[in-house]
Write an enzyme that holds these catalytic residues in place. Structure first.
Site: not given
Ligand code: NDP
Length: 446
Positions: A126, A166
């Site tokens: 991430k 995201d």
């Protein structure tokens, strides 16, 4: 909690006391892995858990860019390459002022298990930045994305690490990021997913997380209660990518979605949300959700996003951000008769809220399983790009549907096998972990 899991968690708490979101995710995961650890004492000897909770690599970098007024701005960029045991690192980039190492580590840890659950060969990562896209001009967004990629490009690649979107990173941002990456490496490589369909993207990626969430919840309702979305009243938080396409699919399956939100407040439309209006406001004009009243004056707008959980509904789909449902929100939903909660956002329920849903017999679809449709379709994008072929929307959607149905049944099976039927939190953590643990054991100590 198993003794080994508990000692690993205690060490984490001592080492990273300030990383509260990371510790929250680690606590939930380690707690539900206790049953697997009891069965595999050899894991402790190999330090498997200690290695599992520590990222393989953390990259932080300075992102310097110039705003429209000519002033130099500096943000912090992150990429946490958490685990590559079963495939190249894969996970989104988040641009939001709240971003810090704790949030990126929690998302990365969850991503390892989520990616494993998809059944596809992708590891967990991430990244993101504390950059706030709100109120920025299009050229500022472009300059920031280019500056971010100037620092990140050397760490990623189609077989190494493949970022995606995201919060705050949608199709526009991926375009700027990919364009700059392509010119730096002088090659058209599939090192980012969520690309536009004219430059290597997959049809259906935009819809995938929201659609996948609804497919998962539909399968859960059908299996556990012989029920479905048809004629259900649904409340969905957020009004970004995940919320919009969860709304669309729920409506297609015959549900009435009565509320959506953004970080300022929520709208309640008892006649059912007009999604075209939301898409105009959010995807085209990039404005606040209260504008909905200009189009539908009979709807209500309430300041503060939290109040959305006071609305009576059959199904709640939190699709905004982490920890948006706490214990008191969960109690309200339960008192109002909610039958299912499906997590579209990552970790939107606190541990206490999630446990309350499960102990009160509410069907609970945990994020790492229920929102895996986005990353699964990203992996389908990687497969198409490497073969230089592209599937139709219907083909991608069909594969997504079958992946989500499989994920549900794998969670259900693991929960049953470990004596926790109906507890899909435990089921998802165990089903995701087993594959990663097997691969890590096969490699020896690394
Ligand atoms: P978007 O940026 O498209 O939308 C985010 C939405 O959530 C916006 O409506 C935003 O409101 C709201 N929101 C963000 N932060 C907060 C906050 N602190 N409080 C209240 N509302 C907030 O993001 P996505 O839809 O892509 O992502 C939503 C969630 O889904 C995230 O948890 C993400 O990690 C998760 N997810 C996304 C995937 C994807 O494919 N996009 C895949 C898997 C999970 P505002 O505009 O006011 O900020």
């Amino acid at each position: 909690m198993n003794r080994y899991a508990s000692s690993v968690l205690n060490t984490l708490k001592k080492k990273y006391p300030e990383q509260k979101e990371f510790l929250q995710a680690a606590t939930e995961i380690l707690d539900s892995l206790s049953l697997v650890l009891d069965k595999h004492p050899e894991y402790e000897n190999k330090g498997l858990l200690e290695r599992f909770v520590e990222p393989e690599r953390i990259i932080t970098f300075r992102v310097a860019w110039t705003d429209d007024a000519g002033k130099v701005q500096v943000n912090t960029g992150y990429r946490v390459q958490f685990n590559s045991a079963i495939g190249p690192y894969k996970g989104g980039l988040r641009f939001h002022p709240s971003v810090n190492l704790s949030i990126i580590k929690f998302l990365g840890l969850e991503q390892i298990l989520k990616n494993s659950l998809t059944g596809l060969p992708i590891g967990g990562a991430k990244g993101g930045s504390d950059f706030d896209p709100k109120g920025k001009s299009d050229t500022e967004i472009m300059r920031f994305c280019h500056a971010f990629m100037r620092m990140l490009w050397r760490h990623i690649g189609p077989d190494t690490d493949v970022p995606a979107g995201d919060i705050g990173v949608g199709g526009r941002e991926i375009g700027y990021l990919f364009g700059y990456y392509k010119s730096l490496v002088n090659a058209h490589l599939g090192a980012l997913t969520g690309r536009g369909t004219s430059y290597g993207g997959s049809l259906g990626r935009t819809e995938a997380t929201g659609y996948g969430l609804v497919y998962f919840v539909e399968e859960m309702l059908n299996t556990a209660k012989k029920d479905s979305f048809k004629d259900k009243t649904v409340v969905i938080s957020g009004s970004g990518n995940v919320a919009i396409y969860a709304t669309q699919k729920a409506q297609q399956l015959g549900a009435k979605v009565v509320a959506l939100s953004d970080s300022n407040g929520y709208i309640y439309d008892p006649n059912g949300i007009n999604l075209k209006v939301i898409q105009q406001i959010k995807e085209v004009e990039r404005k606040r959700i209260k504008e909905y009243l200009n189009y539908v004056p009979t709807a209500e707008y309430h300041e503060g996003c939290r109040g959305i959980w006071n609305i009576k509904c059959d199904i709640a789909l939190p699709c905004a951000t982490q920890n948006e449902i706490d214990e008191s929100d969960a109690r309200k939903l339960i008192a109002n008769g909610v039958i299912a909660v499906g997590e579209g956002a990552n970790m939107p329920s606190t541990i206490e809220a999630a446990n309350l849903f499960v102990s009160n017999g509410v069907l609970f679809a945990p994020a790492k399983a229920a929102n895996a449709g986005g990353v699964a379709t990203s992996a389908l994008e990687m497969a198409q790009a490497s073969q230089r072929i592209f599937w139709t929307f219907e083909e991608v959607d069909k594969k997504l549907h079958s992946i989500m149905v499989d994920i549900f049944h794998n969670c259900e099976k693991a929960a049953n096998e470990y004596g926790m039927p109906g507890n899909y939190i435990v089921g998802a953590n165990i089903a995701g972990f087993e594959k990663v643990a097997n691969a890590m054991m096969a490699y020896g100590v690394l």
